[in-house]
Design a protein around this motif. Structure first.
Motif, PDB file in Angstrom:
ATOM      1  N   SER A   7      62.884  36.983  31.880  1.00 10.60           N
ATOM      2  CA  SER A   7      61.523  36.989  32.413  1.00 10.60           C
ATOM      3  C   SER A   7      61.430  36.272  33.751  1.00 10.60           C
ATOM      4  O   SER A   7      60.805  36.776  34.689  1.00 10.60           O
ATOM      5  CB  SER A   7      60.546  36.400  31.398  1.00 10.60           C
ATOM      6  N   ASP A   8      62.040  35.099  33.883  1.00 11.16           N
ATOM      7  CA  ASP A   8      61.973  34.371  35.152  1.00 11.16           C
ATOM      8  C   ASP A   8      62.642  35.152  36.282  1.00 11.16           C
ATOM      9  O   ASP A   8      62.123  35.213  37.398  1.00 11.16           O
ATOM     10  CB  ASP A   8      62.605  32.979  35.019  1.00 11.16           C
ATOM     11  N   THR A  40      59.697  38.633  25.796  1.00 12.40           N
ATOM     12  CA  THR A  40      58.896  38.154  26.915  1.00 12.40           C
ATOM     13  C   THR A  40      58.448  39.257  27.868  1.00 12.40           C
ATOM     14  O   THR A  40      57.768  38.977  28.852  1.00 12.40           O
ATOM     15  CB  THR A  40      59.690  37.106  27.716  1.00 12.40           C
ATOM     16  N   VAL A  85      56.172  41.508  27.687  1.00 15.81           N
ATOM     17  CA  VAL A  85      54.716  41.620  27.824  1.00 15.81           C
ATOM     18  C   VAL A  85      54.212  40.598  28.838  1.00 15.81           C
ATOM     19  O   VAL A  85      53.391  40.913  29.701  1.00 15.81           O
ATOM     20  CB  VAL A  85      54.014  41.457  26.458  1.00 15.81           C
ATOM     21  N   ASP A  86      54.733  39.376  28.767  1.00 18.88           N
ATOM     22  CA  ASP A  86      54.349  38.351  29.740  1.00 18.88           C
ATOM     23  C   ASP A  86      54.782  38.747  31.149  1.00 18.88           C
ATOM     24  O   ASP A  86      54.062  38.517  32.117  1.00 18.88           O
ATOM     25  CB  ASP A  86      54.955  36.995  29.376  1.00 18.88           C
ATOM     26  N   ARG A 117      52.355  41.258  32.632  1.00 20.05           N
ATOM     27  CA  ARG A 117      51.118  40.592  33.068  1.00 20.05           C
ATOM     28  C   ARG A 117      51.330  39.833  34.381  1.00 20.05           C
ATOM     29  O   ARG A 117      50.511  39.906  35.289  1.00 20.05           O
ATOM     30  CB  ARG A 117      50.619  39.616  31.999  1.00 20.05           C
ATOM     31  N   ARG A 118      52.441  39.106  34.485  1.00 22.53           N
ATOM     32  CA  ARG A 118      52.709  38.312  35.687  1.00 22.53           C
ATOM     33  C   ARG A 118      52.967  39.205  36.895  1.00 22.53           C
ATOM     34  O   ARG A 118      52.512  38.882  37.999  1.00 22.53           O
ATOM     35  CB  ARG A 118      53.879  37.371  35.436  1.00 22.53           C
ATOM     36  N   ALA A 149      48.984  45.014  28.440  1.00 21.98           N
ATOM     37  CA  ALA A 149      49.344  43.868  29.282  1.00 21.98           C
ATOM     38  C   ALA A 149      49.238  44.204  30.763  1.00 21.98           C
ATOM     39  O   ALA A 149      49.978  43.684  31.589  1.00 21.98           O
ATOM     40  CB  ALA A 149      50.751  43.373  28.936  1.00 21.98           C
TER      41      ALA A 149
END
Length: 152
Positions: A39-40, A65, A67-68, A71-72, A96
């Motif tokens: 994710s990062d 992760t 979904v996050d 969104r980001r 998302a």
């Protein structure tokens, strides 16, 4: 009419799938910006490269992760996400912020058709017709792009 340009970021932790997606993107006439496995890494690359579209798996090397990440990318990077996952039922009702989902397993033809369709939607701001087989649009994007037939 020439094909709209599309810069695509791949967010997939299974290297063989990432390589296959990169090949399909290039074969469809678009540009792969590379692959993120966590994710990062995905958000960092999205900020640096400003993709038109990010293909995102729900489960990444650092857990569920995706979904996050979607969104980001939508909120912080102004990009559009498309989920590519075997976990379609794990997506929230609002997707998302993603434009839709392609369920795994997918076909090469299905991915290329979806990319071509989305390139038009993103470029002209409306859909050329119903979504191709295998692509389910998020309700918000179906409304935005004027898609009447959103059967899933």
């Amino acid at each position: 009419m020439s094909r709209p340009a599309l810069d695509v970021l791949i967010v997939e932790d299974e290297m063989l799938l990432a390589i296959e997606l990169e090949h399909l993107i290039e074969e469809a006439g678009f540009h792969s910006l590379g692959c993120a496995m966590s994710s990062d890494e995905a958000v960092t690359l999205a900020r640096q490269l400003n993709p038109d579209l990010a293909l995102i798996d729900v489960h990444l090397s650092d857990g569920p992760t995706g979904v996050d990440v979607a969104r980001r990318i939508a909120k912080d990077c102004g990009g559009v996400a498309l989920f590519m996952t075997a976990n379609v039922k794990r997506l929230p009702d609002d997707f998302a912020g993603a434009c839709g989902v392609i369920g795994k397993p997918y076909s090469g033809h299905g991915v290329k058709s979806a990319l071509s369709y989305l390139a038009i939607c993103l470029t002209v701001g409306h859909a050329p017709g119903p979504a191709p087989a295998g692509l389910t649009l998020a309700p918000a994007y179906a409304d935005r792009w004027g898609v009447v037939d959103t059967l899933t």
